[in-house]
Design a protein around this motif. Structure first.
Motif, mmCIF file in Angstrom:
data_model
loop_
_atom_site.group_PDB
_atom_site.id
_atom_site.type_symbol
_atom_site.label_atom_id
_atom_site.label_comp_id
_atom_site.label_asym_id
_atom_site.label_seq_id
_atom_site.Cartn_x
_atom_site.Cartn_y
_atom_site.Cartn_z
ATOM 1 N N GLN A 74 4.475 -2.711 9.040
ATOM 2 C CA GLN A 74 3.868 -2.423 7.746
ATOM 3 C C GLN A 74 3.089 -1.104 7.819
ATOM 4 O OE1 GLN A 74 4.178 -4.670 4.898
ATOM 5 N NE2 GLN A 74 5.825 -5.148 6.309
ATOM 6 N N VAL A 150 2.982 0.795 4.034
ATOM 7 C CA VAL A 150 3.602 0.248 2.831
ATOM 8 C C VAL A 150 2.608 0.393 1.679
ATOM 9 C CG1 VAL A 150 5.075 -1.362 4.110
ATOM 10 C CG2 VAL A 150 2.812 -2.103 3.329
ATOM 11 N N ASP A 153 -1.427 -0.545 1.475
ATOM 12 C CA ASP A 153 -1.978 -0.609 2.820
ATOM 13 C C ASP A 153 -2.385 0.803 3.238
ATOM 14 O OD1 ASP A 153 -2.772 -1.815 5.184
ATOM 15 O OD2 ASP A 153 -0.852 -2.797 5.534
#
Length: 172
Positions: A74, A150, A153
Motif C-alpha cells: 500500500q 495508495v 495514505d
C-alpha cells in the motif's frame, strides 16, 4: 530516457508487482538487518518495513510497508541512483514534479548535508502512485528517493525517516 523518467519506470515496475517476476522480500538474517551501503551512501528502511531485493543495478533500496510484498504494498519507497541527465538537481526535480503532476517545494532540504529538492504529488487515482520524491546531485551522481502510496495514505513520514538516517560514505 531521462533520469527522472528512469526513476518513474523503476517505481512503476515495482508497483506493477515484480513478485510475479520472481521478486519477493529479501531473505532476512537473524536480528535487525544493518544499513544498506551502496553507491556512496548508507541508509536503512523505515522502522518495521520490509526490504525487497532490487531488480536493477541502479536501484539501491526498495522497501514496502510492514507485512506487504512488492505485489501487495500500500506504500513503497524506491531509492535509485545514476549519472545525472539534467544540469542540476533542481531541474531534475522540476521534471519529476511535471511527470508526477506534483509540486516542487521551494523549502530547502538536505541529504546528509547535500542540498536537494522535495517533490510532492497527490494520488487521485486508483492504486499505488508516486507521492514524495527527493532529488540530490552529489559527486557526479544523481540520487532519487521516491515514495508511493495508495489514495488516502501517506508515505511522507517514512521517506523523512530514510532521509534523516542517510549518511554519505566513501565508495569502494
Amino acid at each position: 530516457m531521462t533520469r527522472t523518467t528512469a526513476g518513474w519506470v523503476v517505481l512503476a515496475v515495482a508497483i506493477s508487482g515484480a513478485t510475479a517476476l520472481g521478486q519477493g522480500p529479501a531473505p532476512k538474517a537473524k536480528g535487525t538487518p544493518g544499513p544498506i551501503m551502496a553507491a556512496g551512501a548508507s541508509f536503512s528502511e523505515p522502522s518495521g518495513w520490509v526490504r525487497v531485493q532490487p531488480t536493477k543495478s541502479t536501484t539501491i533500496g526498495w522497501f514496502v510497508n510492514p507485512g506487504a510484498t512488492s505485489k501487495t504494498a500500500q506504500r513503497m519507497i524506491v531509492i535509485d541512483f545514476g549519472r545525472p541527465t539534467e544540469a542540476d538537481a533542481r531541474k531534475a526535480a522540476q521534471e519529476l514534479a511535471k511527470q508526477w503532476r506534483g509540486t516542487l517545494l521551494e523549502k530547502p532540504i538536505t541529504l546528509d548535508g547535500a542540498p536537494g529538492y522535495l517533490v510532492v504529488a497527490e494520488n487521485r487515482g486508483p492504486g499505488l502512485k508516486p507521492a514524495v520524491g527527493i532529488v540530490v546531485h552529489r559527486e557526479g551522481r544523481a540520487y532519487l528517493i521516491m515514495g508511493g502510496a495508495v489514495p488516502g495514505d501517506s508515505v511522507a513520514q517514512e521517506v523523512e525517516e530514510v532521509r534523516r538516517g542517510w549518511k554519505w560514505v566513501k565508495s569502494r
